[in-house]
Design a protein around this motif. Structure first.
Motif, PDB file in Angstrom:
ATOM      1  N   ASN A  24       0.797  -1.234   0.000  1.00  0.00           N
ATOM      2  CA  ASN A  24       0.000   0.000   0.000  1.00  0.00           C
ATOM      3  C   ASN A  24       0.824   1.276   0.000  1.00  0.00           C
ATOM      4  OD1 ASN A  24      -2.739  -1.114   0.146  1.00  0.00           O
ATOM      5  ND2 ASN A  24      -2.042  -1.933   2.105  1.00  0.00           N
ATOM      6  N   ASP A  25       1.591   1.491   1.083  1.00  0.00           N
ATOM      7  CA  ASP A  25       2.280   2.775   1.184  1.00  0.00           C
ATOM      8  C   ASP A  25       3.409   2.771   2.207  1.00  0.00           C
ATOM      9  OD1 ASP A  25       0.934   2.984   3.711  1.00  0.00           O
ATOM     10  OD2 ASP A  25      -0.746   3.991   2.753  1.00  0.00           O
ATOM     11  N   ALA A  26       4.257   3.777   2.042  1.00  0.00           N
ATOM     12  CA  ALA A  26       5.267   4.129   3.037  1.00  0.00           C
ATOM     13  C   ALA A  26       4.927   5.550   3.470  1.00  0.00           C
ATOM     14  CB  ALA A  26       6.670   4.072   2.447  1.00  0.00           C
ATOM     15  N   VAL A  27       4.836   5.770   4.783  1.00  0.00           N
ATOM     16  CA  VAL A  27       4.414   7.067   5.303  1.00  0.00           C
ATOM     17  C   VAL A  27       5.502   7.631   6.205  1.00  0.00           C
ATOM     18  CG1 VAL A  27       2.679   8.296   6.670  1.00  0.00           C
ATOM     19  CG2 VAL A  27       1.991   6.374   5.206  1.00  0.00           C
ATOM     20  N   HIS A 117       8.450   9.577  12.256  1.00  0.00           N
ATOM     21  CA  HIS A 117       8.674   8.147  12.050  1.00  0.00           C
ATOM     22  C   HIS A 117       8.260   7.735  10.648  1.00  0.00           C
ATOM     23  CE1 HIS A 117       4.433   8.232  13.418  1.00  0.00           C
ATOM     24  NE2 HIS A 117       4.290   7.227  12.573  1.00  0.00           N
ATOM     25  N   LEU A 118       8.744   6.568  10.254  1.00  0.00           N
ATOM     26  CA  LEU A 118       8.383   5.929   8.990  1.00  0.00           C
ATOM     27  C   LEU A 118       7.552   4.707   9.327  1.00  0.00           C
ATOM     28  CD1 LEU A 118       8.742   5.093   5.921  1.00  0.00           C
ATOM     29  CD2 LEU A 118      10.825   3.910   6.672  1.00  0.00           C
ATOM     30  N   GLY A 123       2.442  -0.697   9.521  1.00  0.00           N
ATOM     31  CA  GLY A 123       3.120  -1.586  10.472  1.00  0.00           C
ATOM     32  C   GLY A 123       3.960  -0.820  11.469  1.00  0.00           C
ATOM     33  N   ARG A 124       4.952  -1.496  12.001  1.00  0.00           N
ATOM     34  CA  ARG A 124       5.741  -0.886  13.072  1.00  0.00           C
ATOM     35  C   ARG A 124       6.434   0.378  12.598  1.00  0.00           C
ATOM     36  NH1 ARG A 124      11.348  -1.639  14.516  1.00  0.00           N
ATOM     37  NH2 ARG A 124      12.419  -2.965  13.007  1.00  0.00           N
TER      38      ARG A 124
END
Length: 164
Positions: A24-27, A117-118, A123-124
């Protein structure tokens, strides 16, 4: 149908590299205050802004957090990479749809007393430091999605948005 995935690398200022993969994605997101971010596609700067963060999404992820942050809905077959600022404090910071071959790099500005944060696919969370770089590219991995209905992508989206 096949869905593209993203390979994510977090390049820390101390040389450590953390790797992950997303459907889906990296935030990249501030925990409290707005942060400065510079986003490059390959070696070209595409946007530089202060805001709450940025989402790098696949078409699959375009209908989730990216859409709620004002990003476009991208049909899965398009296989693009979508870059969507989160609450940017600049009118020029708009969502961008990039070619699948681009390597997107997000450089974290000076955080001082702020924190960020990433997270990958929700997830974590990996804590970010000033000058860390998050690098995102199309993965060689894909996800096979099984359609359990004859409804089209657009029928499903319109129903989710309360228009169908």
């Amino acid at each position: 149908s096949l869905r593209i995935m993203l390979d994510i690398e977090l390049h820390r200022a101390d040389g450590e590299v953390v790797r992950d993969c997303a459907l889906n994605d990296a935030v990249v997101k501030s925990d409290v205050n707005c942060i400065g971010l510079t986003v490059r596609a390959d070696d070209t700067e595409i946007t530089d802004f202060a805001g709450d963060g940025v989402i790098i999404a696949t078409p699959t992820g375009s209908t989730a957090y990216s859409m709620s942050a004002g990003g476009p809905i991208v049909e899965p077959e398009a296989a693009n990479i979508i870059v969507t600022p989160i609450c940017a404090h600049a009118l020029h910071a708009k969502s961008l749809v990039l070619d699948r071959s681009r390597v997107v790099r997000v450089k974290i500005g000076r955080l001082s007393r702020k924190s960020a944060h990433l997270s990958v696919d929700g997830g974590r969370a990996f804590k970010l430091c000033s000058s860390d770089v998050v690098e995102v590219r199309r993965s060689k991995c894909v996800t096979q999605v099984v359609r359990l209905t004859q409804r089209s992508f657009y029928e499903i989206i319109n129903q989710k948005l309360g228009r169908g």
